[in-house]
Design a protein around this motif. Sequence first.
Motif, short mmCIF file in Angstrom:
data_model
loop_
_atom_site.label_atom_id
_atom_site.label_comp_id
_atom_site.label_asym_id
_atom_site.label_seq_id
_atom_site.Cartn_x
_atom_site.Cartn_y
_atom_site.Cartn_z
N ASN A 62 13.00 -2.00 -10.61
CA ASN A 62 13.26 -2.58 -9.30
C ASN A 62 13.74 -1.54 -8.29
OD1 ASN A 62 12.56 -5.07 -10.26
ND2 ASN A 62 14.64 -5.65 -10.75
N ASP A 63 14.18 -0.40 -8.78
CA ASP A 63 14.67 0.64 -7.89
C ASP A 63 13.56 1.58 -7.43
OD1 ASP A 63 17.18 -0.37 -8.24
OD2 ASP A 63 17.74 1.07 -9.78
N ILE A 64 12.35 1.36 -7.88
CA ILE A 64 11.23 2.23 -7.53
C ILE A 64 10.44 1.60 -6.39
CG2 ILE A 64 9.12 3.30 -8.37
CD1 ILE A 64 10.28 2.97 -11.20
N GLU A 65 10.07 2.45 -5.43
CA GLU A 65 9.24 1.98 -4.32
C GLU A 65 8.09 2.95 -4.14
OE1 GLU A 65 9.54 0.72 0.38
OE2 GLU A 65 11.17 1.82 -0.53
N PHE A 66 6.89 2.42 -4.05
CA PHE A 66 5.71 3.22 -3.77
C PHE A 66 5.41 3.13 -2.29
CE2 PHE A 66 1.06 3.29 -3.15
CZ PHE A 66 0.83 4.60 -3.51
N ILE A 67 5.29 4.29 -1.64
CA ILE A 67 4.97 4.35 -0.21
C ILE A 67 3.76 5.24 -0.03
CG2 ILE A 67 5.74 5.09 2.06
CD1 ILE A 67 8.59 4.48 1.18
N ARG A 68 2.78 4.75 0.69
CA ARG A 68 1.60 5.55 1.05
C ARG A 68 1.51 5.58 2.56
NH1 ARG A 68 -4.14 4.22 2.03
NH2 ARG A 68 -5.23 6.19 1.91
N SER A 69 1.78 6.74 3.13
CA SER A 69 1.72 6.92 4.58
C SER A 69 0.38 7.55 4.95
CB SER A 69 2.85 7.82 5.06
OG SER A 69 4.09 7.22 4.81
N THR A 70 -0.17 7.12 6.07
CA THR A 70 -1.43 7.65 6.57
C THR A 70 -1.17 8.32 7.91
OG1 THR A 70 -2.52 5.77 5.52
CG2 THR A 70 -3.82 7.06 7.05
N TYR A 71 -1.60 9.57 8.00
CA TYR A 71 -1.33 10.39 9.19
C TYR A 71 -2.62 10.83 9.84
CZ TYR A 71 3.45 10.97 7.51
OH TYR A 71 4.75 10.74 7.11
N TYR A 72 -2.54 11.01 11.14
CA TYR A 72 -3.59 11.67 11.90
C TYR A 72 -2.93 12.55 12.93
CZ TYR A 72 -7.50 12.68 14.91
OH TYR A 72 -8.44 13.34 15.65
N ASN A 73 -3.31 13.82 12.94
CA ASN A 73 -2.76 14.76 13.92
C ASN A 73 -1.23 14.83 13.82
OD1 ASN A 73 -3.57 16.69 15.69
ND2 ASN A 73 -3.50 15.38 17.50
N MET A 74 -0.73 14.84 12.58
CA MET A 74 0.69 14.94 12.27
C MET A 74 1.50 13.73 12.76
SD MET A 74 1.24 19.08 12.72
CE MET A 74 2.95 18.88 13.02
N ALA B 48 -4.48 -5.61 -3.55
CA ALA B 48 -4.09 -5.71 -4.96
C ALA B 48 -4.09 -4.34 -5.63
CB ALA B 48 -5.03 -6.65 -5.69
N GLN B 49 -5.04 -3.51 -5.26
CA GLN B 49 -5.10 -2.15 -5.80
C GLN B 49 -3.87 -1.34 -5.39
OE1 GLN B 49 -8.52 0.02 -4.44
NE2 GLN B 49 -7.81 1.95 -5.26
N MET B 50 -3.47 -1.46 -4.14
CA MET B 50 -2.30 -0.73 -3.66
C MET B 50 -1.02 -1.26 -4.33
SD MET B 50 -3.51 1.60 -1.81
CE MET B 50 -1.98 2.25 -1.21
N LYS B 51 -0.93 -2.56 -4.52
CA LYS B 51 0.24 -3.14 -5.18
C LYS B 51 0.32 -2.69 -6.64
CE LYS B 51 0.52 -7.25 -2.28
NZ LYS B 51 0.34 -8.70 -2.22
N ALA B 52 -0.82 -2.54 -7.29
CA ALA B 52 -0.86 -2.13 -8.69
C ALA B 52 -0.54 -0.64 -8.87
CB ALA B 52 -2.22 -2.44 -9.29
N THR B 53 -0.63 0.14 -7.82
CA THR B 53 -0.36 1.57 -7.91
C THR B 53 1.07 1.85 -8.34
OG1 THR B 53 -2.01 1.97 -6.20
CG2 THR B 53 -0.49 3.76 -6.66
N LYS B 54 1.99 1.01 -7.93
CA LYS B 54 3.39 1.18 -8.35
C LYS B 54 3.49 1.10 -9.87
CE LYS B 54 7.93 -0.98 -8.02
NZ LYS B 54 8.72 -2.04 -7.41
#
Length: 65
Positions: free
Chosen positions: A1-13, A48-54
């Motif tokens: 429960n203490d783990i969090e998966f974050i995927r950030s998407t950047y463009y031009n910093m 669902a794919q992103m949720k399963a990545t954790k």
Amino acid sequence: NDIEFIRSTYYNMEEFARFSSSVGKFVGYTEYGLKQANYWNSDPSYLAQMKATKERYCKHNIDID
């Protein structure tokens, strides 16, 4: 429960969208990011794919560290 998966998407910093496993969906931070987040959130298989990545990535590797 203490783990969090974050995927950030950047463009031009600049972060324009982020997926957080604690929120369970994409959140947009710019006008383009809002459109992308709505598009990604409307695709149940991609969400669902992103949720399963954790489970697949984070929890698998937590014991290694």
